[in-house]
Design an enzyme around this catalytic site. Structure first.
Site, PDB file in Angstrom:
ATOM      1  N   ARG A 246       2.208 -12.553  -0.453  1.00  0.00           N
ATOM      2  CA  ARG A 246       0.733 -12.345   0.033  1.00  0.00           C
ATOM      3  C   ARG A 246       0.291 -13.439  -1.177  1.00  0.00           C
ATOM      4  O   ARG A 246       0.643 -14.004  -1.504  1.00  0.00           O
ATOM      5  CB  ARG A 246      -0.809 -11.890  -0.233  1.00  0.00           C
ATOM      6  CG  ARG A 246       0.117  -9.738   0.437  1.00  0.00           C
ATOM      7  CD  ARG A 246      -0.642  -9.991   1.029  1.00  0.00           C
ATOM      8  NE  ARG A 246      -0.119  -8.510   2.386  1.00  0.00           N
ATOM      9  CZ  ARG A 246      -0.840  -8.695   3.910  1.00  0.00           C
ATOM     10  NH1 ARG A 246      -1.640  -8.742   3.844  1.00  0.00           N
ATOM     11  NH2 ARG A 246      -0.230  -7.068   4.477  1.00  0.00           N
TER      12      ARG A 246
ATOM     13  N   SER B 178      -1.471  -3.322  10.301  1.00  0.00           N
ATOM     14  CA  SER B 178      -0.336  -4.400   9.131  1.00  0.00           C
ATOM     15  C   SER B 178       0.215  -5.246   9.736  1.00  0.00           C
ATOM     16  O   SER B 178       0.884  -4.808  10.273  1.00  0.00           O
ATOM     17  CB  SER B 178      -1.072  -3.263   7.930  1.00  0.00           C
ATOM     18  OG  SER B 178      -2.248  -3.205   7.824  1.00  0.00           O
ATOM     19  N   ALA B 179       0.180  -6.242   9.400  1.00  0.00           N
ATOM     20  CA  ALA B 179       1.744  -7.036  10.012  1.00  0.00           C
ATOM     21  C   ALA B 179       1.764  -7.464  11.013  1.00  0.00           C
ATOM     22  O   ALA B 179       3.376  -7.352  11.759  1.00  0.00           O
ATOM     23  CB  ALA B 179       3.011  -6.852   8.326  1.00  0.00           C
ATOM     24  N   CYS B 180       0.651  -7.685  12.475  1.00  0.00           N
ATOM     25  CA  CYS B 180       0.794  -7.927  13.461  1.00  0.00           C
ATOM     26  C   CYS B 180      -0.021  -8.447  14.122  1.00  0.00           C
ATOM     27  O   CYS B 180       0.282  -9.169  14.838  1.00  0.00           O
ATOM     28  CB  CYS B 180       0.620  -6.217  14.377  1.00  0.00           C
ATOM     29  SG  CYS B 180       2.032  -4.810  13.660  1.00  0.00           S
ATOM     30  N   GLY B 181      -0.159  -9.302  13.746  1.00  0.00           N
ATOM     31  CA  GLY B 181      -0.900 -11.162  14.214  1.00  0.00           C
ATOM     32  C   GLY B 181      -2.396 -11.092  13.458  1.00  0.00           C
ATOM     33  O   GLY B 181      -2.900 -11.735  14.452  1.00  0.00           O
TER      34      GLY B 181
ATOM     35  N   TYR C 148      -1.236  -3.470  -7.254  1.00  0.00           N
ATOM     36  CA  TYR C 148      -0.947  -4.715  -6.008  1.00  0.00           C
ATOM     37  C   TYR C 148      -2.482  -4.477  -5.237  1.00  0.00           C
ATOM     38  O   TYR C 148      -2.523  -3.591  -4.930  1.00  0.00           O
ATOM     39  CB  TYR C 148       0.314  -3.922  -5.335  1.00  0.00           C
ATOM     40  CG  TYR C 148      -0.064  -4.611  -3.559  1.00  0.00           C
ATOM     41  CD1 TYR C 148       1.442  -6.446  -3.772  1.00  0.00           C
ATOM     42  CD2 TYR C 148       0.433  -4.686  -2.844  1.00  0.00           C
ATOM     43  CE1 TYR C 148       1.342  -6.360  -2.707  1.00  0.00           C
ATOM     44  CE2 TYR C 148       0.008  -4.982  -1.586  1.00  0.00           C
ATOM     45  CZ  TYR C 148       0.545  -6.213  -1.661  1.00  0.00           C
ATOM     46  OH  TYR C 148       0.399  -7.197   0.230  1.00  0.00           O
TER      47      TYR C 148
ATOM     48  N   ASP D 127      -9.739  -9.467   9.038  1.00  0.00           N
ATOM     49  CA  ASP D 127      -8.525  -8.591   8.744  1.00  0.00           C
ATOM     50  C   ASP D 127     -10.002  -7.188   8.588  1.00  0.00           C
ATOM     51  O   ASP D 127      -9.473  -6.198   9.254  1.00  0.00           O
ATOM     52  CB  ASP D 127      -8.529  -9.100   6.990  1.00  0.00           C
ATOM     53  CG  ASP D 127      -7.300  -7.191   7.173  1.00  0.00           C
ATOM     54  OD1 ASP D 127      -6.246  -7.422   7.334  1.00  0.00           O
ATOM     55  OD2 ASP D 127      -7.553  -6.850   6.099  1.00  0.00           O
TER      56      ASP D 127
ATOM     57  N   HIS E 272     -10.681  -2.042  11.298  1.00  0.00           N
ATOM     58  CA  HIS E 272      -9.619  -3.284  11.083  1.00  0.00           C
ATOM     59  C   HIS E 272      -9.543  -4.208  12.265  1.00  0.00           C
ATOM     60  O   HIS E 272      -8.270  -4.652  12.419  1.00  0.00           O
ATOM     61  CB  HIS E 272      -7.771  -2.307  10.931  1.00  0.00           C
ATOM     62  CG  HIS E 272      -6.955  -3.041   9.928  1.00  0.00           C
ATOM     63  ND1 HIS E 272      -5.153  -2.528   9.888  1.00  0.00           N
ATOM     64  CD2 HIS E 272      -7.036  -4.331   9.392  1.00  0.00           C
ATOM     65  CE1 HIS E 272      -4.858  -3.827   9.092  1.00  0.00           C
ATOM     66  NE2 HIS E 272      -5.859  -4.033   8.389  1.00  0.00           N
TER      67      HIS E 272
ATOM     68  N   ARG F  30       0.562  -1.191   0.058  1.00  0.00           N
ATOM     69  CA  ARG F  30      -0.324   0.144  -0.504  1.00  0.00           C
ATOM     70  C   ARG F  30       1.127   1.227  -0.519  1.00  0.00           C
ATOM     71  O   ARG F  30       2.034   1.479   0.443  1.00  0.00           O
ATOM     72  CB  ARG F  30      -0.840   0.032   1.198  1.00  0.00           C
ATOM     73  CG  ARG F  30      -1.496  -0.921   0.829  1.00  0.00           C
ATOM     74  CD  ARG F  30      -2.191  -0.969   2.221  1.00  0.00           C
ATOM     75  NE  ARG F  30      -2.437  -1.378   3.583  1.00  0.00           N
ATOM     76  CZ  ARG F  30      -1.855  -0.434   4.538  1.00  0.00           C
ATOM     77  NH1 ARG F  30      -1.840   0.538   4.614  1.00  0.00           N
ATOM     78  NH2 ARG F  30      -1.551  -0.863   5.346  1.00  0.00           N
TER      79      ARG F  30
ATOM     80  N   ASN G  89      -0.660 -17.743  22.253  1.00  0.00           N
ATOM     81  CA  ASN G  89      -1.598 -16.776  22.340  1.00  0.00           C
ATOM     82  C   ASN G  89      -2.824 -16.991  23.326  1.00  0.00           C
ATOM     83  O   ASN G  89      -4.012 -16.393  23.734  1.00  0.00           O
ATOM     84  CB  ASN G  89      -2.014 -15.612  21.309  1.00  0.00           C
ATOM     85  CG  ASN G  89      -0.517 -15.015  21.069  1.00  0.00           C
ATOM     86  OD1 ASN G  89       0.561 -14.690  21.865  1.00  0.00           O
ATOM     87  ND2 ASN G  89      -0.426 -15.174  20.167  1.00  0.00           N
TER      88      ASN G  89
ATOM     89  N   LYS H  63      -9.540  -2.412   1.784  1.00  0.00           N
ATOM     90  CA  LYS H  63      -9.692  -1.586   2.314  1.00  0.00           C
ATOM     91  C   LYS H  63      -9.789  -0.126   2.023  1.00  0.00           C
ATOM     92  O   LYS H  63     -10.843   0.795   3.033  1.00  0.00           O
ATOM     93  CB  LYS H  63      -7.078  -0.948   2.482  1.00  0.00           C
ATOM     94  CG  LYS H  63      -7.117  -2.109   3.057  1.00  0.00           C
ATOM     95  CD  LYS H  63      -7.723  -3.070   4.760  1.00  0.00           C
ATOM     96  CE  LYS H  63      -6.503  -2.710   5.653  1.00  0.00           C
ATOM     97  NZ  LYS H  63      -5.674  -3.974   5.470  1.00  0.00           N
TER      98      LYS H  63
ATOM     99  N   ASN I 276       6.392  -8.258   2.189  1.00  0.00           N
ATOM    100  CA  ASN I 276       5.139  -8.044   1.863  1.00  0.00           C
ATOM    101  C   ASN I 276       4.483  -8.744   0.406  1.00  0.00           C
ATOM    102  O   ASN I 276       3.115  -8.907   0.351  1.00  0.00           O
ATOM    103  CB  ASN I 276       4.618  -7.196   1.853  1.00  0.00           C
ATOM    104  CG  ASN I 276       3.231  -6.098   1.931  1.00  0.00           C
ATOM    105  OD1 ASN I 276       2.148  -6.794   2.428  1.00  0.00           O
ATOM    106  ND2 ASN I 276       2.512  -5.767   1.334  1.00  0.00           N
TER     107      ASN I 276
END
Ligand code: GTP
Ligand code: SPV
Ligand code: MN
Length: 588
Positions: free
Chosen positions: A371, A248-251, A197, A277, A226, A69, A499, A206, A369
């Protein structure tokens, strides 16, 4: 096809603008998709992968300058600049249309215009909303067909209504200097040019489901967030639902598909995935907060996904999946990425399509990144409520980010407004999901910094008002941090499946089953209340990542104060009060 005049008129106008050779109406049929897949393979846009090992799977490579992005080139084009707020780029709508139309003019010459009717949410369900995307990219058609519900039925449900989101995507020349992702919330319109992309071009995701939908939610009294949505089933078979907002990209994908540790599995604990997401949330007839996942697939981060970290995601990508910017293993025509296994292919091509030897190369083979786009129905742990248009009732909302220090493993807010404060002060180290520096701590309220379609101060106010409406039926609000580092730079908490130990404490708190210690920032667990059974992890280490360090938090409060200045008098008084309480608590 449709007789809807607002649709036909708009498409006619866009056709005159972009000037395609052909127009193809996407009907959602397998026949039509197969025809497009074959065409994309014949031009090299897609590579068909090994049918035995990865049935129905394809590889795609984006342009080297087009891999994430582009937040700096993403705009909210509200009529008044003030309505976009201090955290968004703004352009005056008429100027933006003119600029975009100049770029888009005749850009479909020699190309086909694909008309994609899609529904965000189960088609015709009360939460669902409709969009139409025009694109000149088969890659976009194939991805949208996985990520959203596409086809003729969408036209039936739309009828002659004008309530739908317009989306124009033009690949143009993938020119970085002319790349723009523009949103016109007051016109229900999105225009994206010069990218091919993911989040820049799959306009249902998004652009619609967060930026346009957050504005709709503010106007109509609901929330677009989100957030992942998961169901946690206990041994009695009771399922409690949790949403979680991480940048983004934090789990999010990983938590949504979590496999409980051995001991928990044996007792009968299970996690069910509703979404990974995006969550759309409304107050239900019973006064509680209910959530749906508006998407129909997962656009997940490939690197780090493996049989141990996230077997459910890995299995989800076993068929009918599009891989973007991963390694192509030429020996067996499959794919690979960093962290998949310890056996990188030697005879391969990297994400750029260059010869690559995983045994000798010092460069990464897959883009950080890179996917996968995989159908939700492939997921072994997909929730039975996934298609339920009424959604699931939410017990807890969890915020979280990537913080090497300061933020404890988990804490609970004192009440809803304190929870809104906790969300508003979220900060996280940046990742490869957006272009720009990686690893820099930035404030990212509710993980919505790049996705809120209006003034963030008004967004905070909307959260506070939702809490007033929910009253004592409001979900409880928590914050987690799986990413604390030790002095050598290693993650302290094992994360992933473990977790669940934290989720268990969260649900116990929601049910009033466990006590907690009050600190300056909220309620922190007593270490003995987090179950460490079966884990090689000492109570002392746990205590170290549960501790609230006054010096660090005093610095944090200064950072929050600085950040809050941006919002001027749009910052709700409730949040100002919360900051003052935090400062007073720290001074005690
Ligand atoms: P977007 O799709 O960009 O919104 O990302 P996401 O929030 O869904 O993130 P995802 O689950 O794909 O995880 C991103 C990265 O974080 C991957 O490299 C994971 O391996 C890593 N990760 C996820 N969960 C954990 C965890 O509990 N601990 C640690 N250390 N890393 C994790
Ligand atoms: C994110 O960056 O948060 C994503 C990927 O989920 S994208 O669709 O590119 O936004
Ligand atoms: Mn995301």
């Amino acid at each position: 096809m449709t007789k809807n005049e607002s649709v036909l008129n708009w498409i006619e106008n866009m056709k005159k603008l972009v000037n395609p050779d052909n127009v193809m109406w996407i009907d959602g049929s397998e026949e039509q998709l197969n025809q497009l897949r074959a065409e994309a393979c014949s031009t090299g846009e897609m590579i068909k992968l090994n049918e035995e090992k990865l049935p129905g799977c394809y590889l795609h490579r984006t342009a080297v300058n087009d891999v994430a992005r582009v937040e700096g080139r993403t705009y909210i084009c509200s009529r008044k600049e003030e309505d976009a707020g201090p955290t968004n780029n703004w352009m005056e709508p008429q100027a933006a249309y003119k600029m975009l139309f100049d770029i888009a003019k005749d850009s479909y010459k020699g190309r086909t215009m694909y008309v994609i009717p899609y529904s965000m949410g189960p088609i015709g369900s009360p939460f669902a909303k409709i969009g139409v995307e025009l694109t000149d990219s088969i890659y976009v058609v194939m991805n949208m067909s996985i990520m959203t519900r596409v086809g003729e039925k969408v036209w039936d449900v739309l009828g002659d209504s004008n309530d739908w989101v317009r989306g124009l995507h033009c690949k143009c020349n993938i020119d970085e200097e002319k790349r723009y992702i523009c949103h016109f919330p007051e016109d229900n319109t999105i225009i994206s040019v010069n990218s091919g992309y993911g989040g820049n071009v799959l306009l249902g995701k998004k652009c619609f489901a967060l930026r346009i939908a957050s504005y709709q939610g503010k106007t109509e009294g609901w929330m677009a967030e989100h957030m992942l949505i998961l169901g946690l089933e206990n041994p009695k078979g009771e399922v409690k639902y949790i949403t979680a907002a991480f940048p983004s990209a934090c789990g999010k994908t990983n938590l949504a598909m979590l496999i409980p540790p051995e001991g928990y599995r044996a007792k009968g604990y299970k996690v069910w995935t509703v979404g990974d997401d995006i969550a759309w949330m409304r107050i239900g007839p019973d006064g509680r907060l209910w959530a749906i996942n508006p998407e129909n697939g997962f656009f997940g981060v490939a690197p780090g996904t493996n049989e141990k970290s996230n077997p459910n995601a890995l299995h989800t990508t076993g068929k009918g999946t599009i891989f973007t910017n991963v390694v192509h293993n030429l020996d067996d025509n499959t794919v690979w990425w960093e962290g998949l296994d310890k056996n990188p292919p030697e005879h391969a091509e990297n994400w750029k399509g260059e010869p690559w030897n995983g045994k000798t190369s010092t460069e990464k083979g897959a883009h950080p990144n890179s996917r996968f786009t995989a159908p939700a129905k492939n997921c072994p742990c997909i929730s039975s409520e996934f298609e339920n248009g009424a959604g699931v009732p939410i017990s807890a909302i969890v915020f979280g980010g990537r913080r090497a220090q300061t933020t404890p493993l988990v804490y609970q807010s004192r009440d809803w407004n304190n929870g809104v404060f906790v969300g508003s002060i979220m900060a996280s180290e940046t990742t490869a999901a957006a272009t720009g520096a990686v690893g820099v701590v930035r404030r990212d309220p509710m993980a919505m910094l790049p996705f809120c379609g209006y003034h963030m101060g008004d967004y905070f106010k909307h959260w506070i008002e939702m809490g007033e409406k929910l009253g004592d039926k409001a979900p409880k609000i928590f914050n987690v941090n799986w990413f604390r580092l030790d002095d050598e730079g290693n993650f302290i908490w094992p994360g992933f499946g473990d977790n669940l130990r934290v989720l268990e404490w969260i649900i116990n708190r929601c049910e009033g089953k466990v006590d907690a210690q009050e600190t300056a920032i909220g309620y922190v667990p007593y270490a003995e209340d987090i179950n460490l059974e079966g884990l090689d992890f000492s109570v002392d280490t746990l205590k170290s990542i549960l501790a609230v360090d006054k010096d660090q938090w005093t610095k944090e409060a200064e950072g929050i104060e600085e950040f809050y200045k941006k919002f001027g008098d749009k910052l709700p008084q409730e949040l100002r009060d919360q900051l003052n309480t935090l400062k007073a608590n720290l001074a005690k």
